[in-house]
Motif scaffolding. Structure first.
Motif, PDB file in Angstrom:
ATOM      1  N   LEU A  46       0.836  -1.203   0.000  1.00 32.15           N
ATOM      2  CA  LEU A  46       0.000   0.000   0.000  1.00 32.15           C
ATOM      3  C   LEU A  46       0.873   1.255   0.000  1.00 32.15           C
ATOM      4  O   LEU A  46       0.607   2.196  -0.759  1.00 32.15           O
ATOM      5  CB  LEU A  46      -0.931   0.004   1.213  1.00 32.15           C
ATOM      6  N   ASN A  47       1.918   1.276   0.798  1.00 30.44           N
ATOM      7  CA  ASN A  47       2.826   2.428   0.823  1.00 30.44           C
ATOM      8  C   ASN A  47       3.497   2.619  -0.540  1.00 30.44           C
ATOM      9  O   ASN A  47       3.678   3.751  -0.999  1.00 30.44           O
ATOM     10  CB  ASN A  47       3.880   2.264   1.917  1.00 30.44           C
ATOM     11  N   TYR A  48       3.864   1.523  -1.186  1.00 30.43           N
ATOM     12  CA  TYR A  48       4.465   1.590  -2.519  1.00 30.43           C
ATOM     13  C   TYR A  48       3.460   2.176  -3.516  1.00 30.43           C
ATOM     14  O   TYR A  48       3.804   3.035  -4.327  1.00 30.43           O
ATOM     15  CB  TYR A  48       4.925   0.199  -2.952  1.00 30.43           C
ATOM     16  N   ALA A  49       2.219   1.728  -3.440  1.00 22.33           N
ATOM     17  CA  ALA A  49       1.178   2.226  -4.351  1.00 22.33           C
ATOM     18  C   ALA A  49       0.939   3.719  -4.153  1.00 22.33           C
ATOM     19  O   ALA A  49       0.792   4.465  -5.123  1.00 22.33           O
ATOM     20  CB  ALA A  49      -0.121   1.457  -4.136  1.00 22.33           C
ATOM     21  N   LEU A  50       0.926   4.166  -2.908  1.00 27.49           N
ATOM     22  CA  LEU A  50       0.705   5.589  -2.629  1.00 27.49           C
ATOM     23  C   LEU A  50       1.883   6.428  -3.115  1.00 27.49           C
ATOM     24  O   LEU A  50       1.694   7.512  -3.675  1.00 27.49           O
ATOM     25  CB  LEU A  50       0.449   5.809  -1.140  1.00 27.49           C
ATOM     26  N   ALA A  51       3.104   5.928  -2.925  1.00 26.90           N
ATOM     27  CA  ALA A  51       4.277   6.659  -3.410  1.00 26.90           C
ATOM     28  C   ALA A  51       4.271   6.719  -4.932  1.00 26.90           C
ATOM     29  O   ALA A  51       4.595   7.755  -5.521  1.00 26.90           O
ATOM     30  CB  ALA A  51       5.552   5.986  -2.903  1.00 26.90           C
ATOM     31  N   TRP A  52       3.884   5.618  -5.581  1.00 28.94           N
ATOM     32  CA  TRP A  52       3.808   5.596  -7.037  1.00 28.94           C
ATOM     33  C   TRP A  52       2.723   6.558  -7.538  1.00 28.94           C
ATOM     34  O   TRP A  52       2.909   7.243  -8.537  1.00 28.94           O
ATOM     35  CB  TRP A  52       3.523   4.165  -7.506  1.00 28.94           C
ATOM     36  N   ALA A  53       1.606   6.642  -6.825  1.00 21.43           N
ATOM     37  CA  ALA A  53       0.484   7.494  -7.242  1.00 21.43           C
ATOM     38  C   ALA A  53       0.822   8.978  -7.143  1.00 21.43           C
ATOM     39  O   ALA A  53       0.169   9.800  -7.781  1.00 21.43           O
ATOM     40  CB  ALA A  53      -0.754   7.185  -6.409  1.00 21.43           C
ATOM     41  N   LYS A  54       1.840   9.332  -6.365  1.00 21.17           N
ATOM     42  CA  LYS A  54       2.234  10.746  -6.269  1.00 21.17           C
ATOM     43  C   LYS A  54       2.749  11.271  -7.595  1.00 21.17           C
ATOM     44  O   LYS A  54       2.616  12.453  -7.896  1.00 21.17           O
ATOM     45  CB  LYS A  54       3.315  10.928  -5.198  1.00 21.17           C
ATOM     46  N   ASN A  55       3.369  10.426  -8.400  1.00 23.97           N
ATOM     47  CA  ASN A  55       3.998  10.862  -9.647  1.00 23.97           C
ATOM     48  C   ASN A  55       3.329  10.306 -10.899  1.00 23.97           C
ATOM     49  O   ASN A  55       3.814  10.536 -11.998  1.00 23.97           O
ATOM     50  CB  ASN A  55       5.473  10.452  -9.652  1.00 23.97           C
ATOM     51  N   THR A  57      -0.506   9.448 -12.908  1.00 24.10           N
ATOM     52  CA  THR A  57      -1.939   9.654 -12.963  1.00 24.10           C
ATOM     53  C   THR A  57      -2.659   8.318 -13.039  1.00 24.10           C
ATOM     54  O   THR A  57      -2.318   7.472 -13.863  1.00 24.10           O
ATOM     55  CB  THR A  57      -2.316  10.491 -14.198  1.00 24.10           C
ATOM     56  N   ILE A  58      -3.634   8.140 -12.194  1.00 23.02           N
ATOM     57  CA  ILE A  58      -4.469   6.944 -12.236  1.00 23.02           C
ATOM     58  C   ILE A  58      -5.761   7.362 -12.933  1.00 23.02           C
ATOM     59  O   ILE A  58      -6.589   8.058 -12.359  1.00 23.02           O
ATOM     60  CB  ILE A  58      -4.737   6.399 -10.822  1.00 23.02           C
ATOM     61  N   SER A  59      -5.904   6.951 -14.181  1.00 22.27           N
ATOM     62  CA  SER A  59      -7.035   7.429 -14.981  1.00 22.27           C
ATOM     63  C   SER A  59      -8.191   6.440 -15.040  1.00 22.27           C
ATOM     64  O   SER A  59      -9.282   6.790 -15.451  1.00 22.27           O
ATOM     65  CB  SER A  59      -6.572   7.760 -16.396  1.00 22.27           C
ATOM     66  N   ALA A  60      -7.951   5.193 -14.650  1.00 22.35           N
ATOM     67  CA  ALA A  60      -9.011   4.185 -14.708  1.00 22.35           C
ATOM     68  C   ALA A  60      -8.790   3.156 -13.605  1.00 22.35           C
ATOM     69  O   ALA A  60      -7.722   3.099 -13.006  1.00 22.35           O
ATOM     70  CB  ALA A  60      -8.997   3.494 -16.060  1.00 22.35           C
TER      71      ALA A  60
END
Length: 156
Positions: A46-55, A57-60
């Motif tokens: 989950l922490n990895y996913a949140l760090a990845w989402a900072k940079n 765009t999650i479009s779908a």
């Protein structure tokens, strides 16, 4: 002589009872260790996913699994158990579910050797565009909570 045999039988029964309790304690401790490790693996995902989402765009809505090449997913790695107490290794699956005002991020970790060991954790985030010129997104936590689902089978 009868007293000695009686005392030996009582001592043998007491020894068996202590051994049984000892084995049960070892199993319980092993289950507790694996439960903690799999929960830590889910939280690491989950922490990895949140760090990845900072940079990014999650479009779908997407589900990301280790070894699969899905467009829009971060690269996933196996969480090795070389430093773990149980020696188990864990895979984690990330699921991004796009809602109208938020993105639900779920991390589910599962043991590689024993796939019945699982844990799930999730959070919600919102990606906000910083400016029209900059295609950068900022992450904002709306709420975060843990859903703990740990399944460890009893060993005979």
């Amino acid at each position: 002589m009868i007293v000695a045999v009686g005392l030996a039988a009582i001592m043998a029964l007491a020894t068996l009872a202590v051994m049984r309790v000892s084995v049960m304690e070892q199993r319980s401790t092993g289950n507790d260790i694996r439960a903690r490790e799999v929960q830590e693996a889910a939280e690491a995902g989950l922490n990895y996913a949140l760090a990845w989402a900072k940079n990014n765009t999650i479009s779908a809505s997407i589900t990301c699994v280790p070894g699969a090449s899905v467009t829009g997913c971060p690269p996933l790695a196996t969480l090795a158990g070389s430093s773990s107490t149980s020696g188990e290794q864990y895979n984690y699956t990330l699921t991004f579910t796009k809602g109208t005002n938020f993105i639900r991020v779920v991390s589910m970790a599962q043991g590689i050797t024993d796939s019945s060991i699982t844990a799930t954790t999730e959070t919600y985030l919102k990606q906000i565009r910083i400016s029209k010129q900059v295609v950068q997104w900022k992450q904002k936590h709306l709420m975060s909570y843990r859903v703990i689902n740990i399944a460890i089978p009893r060993k005979p």
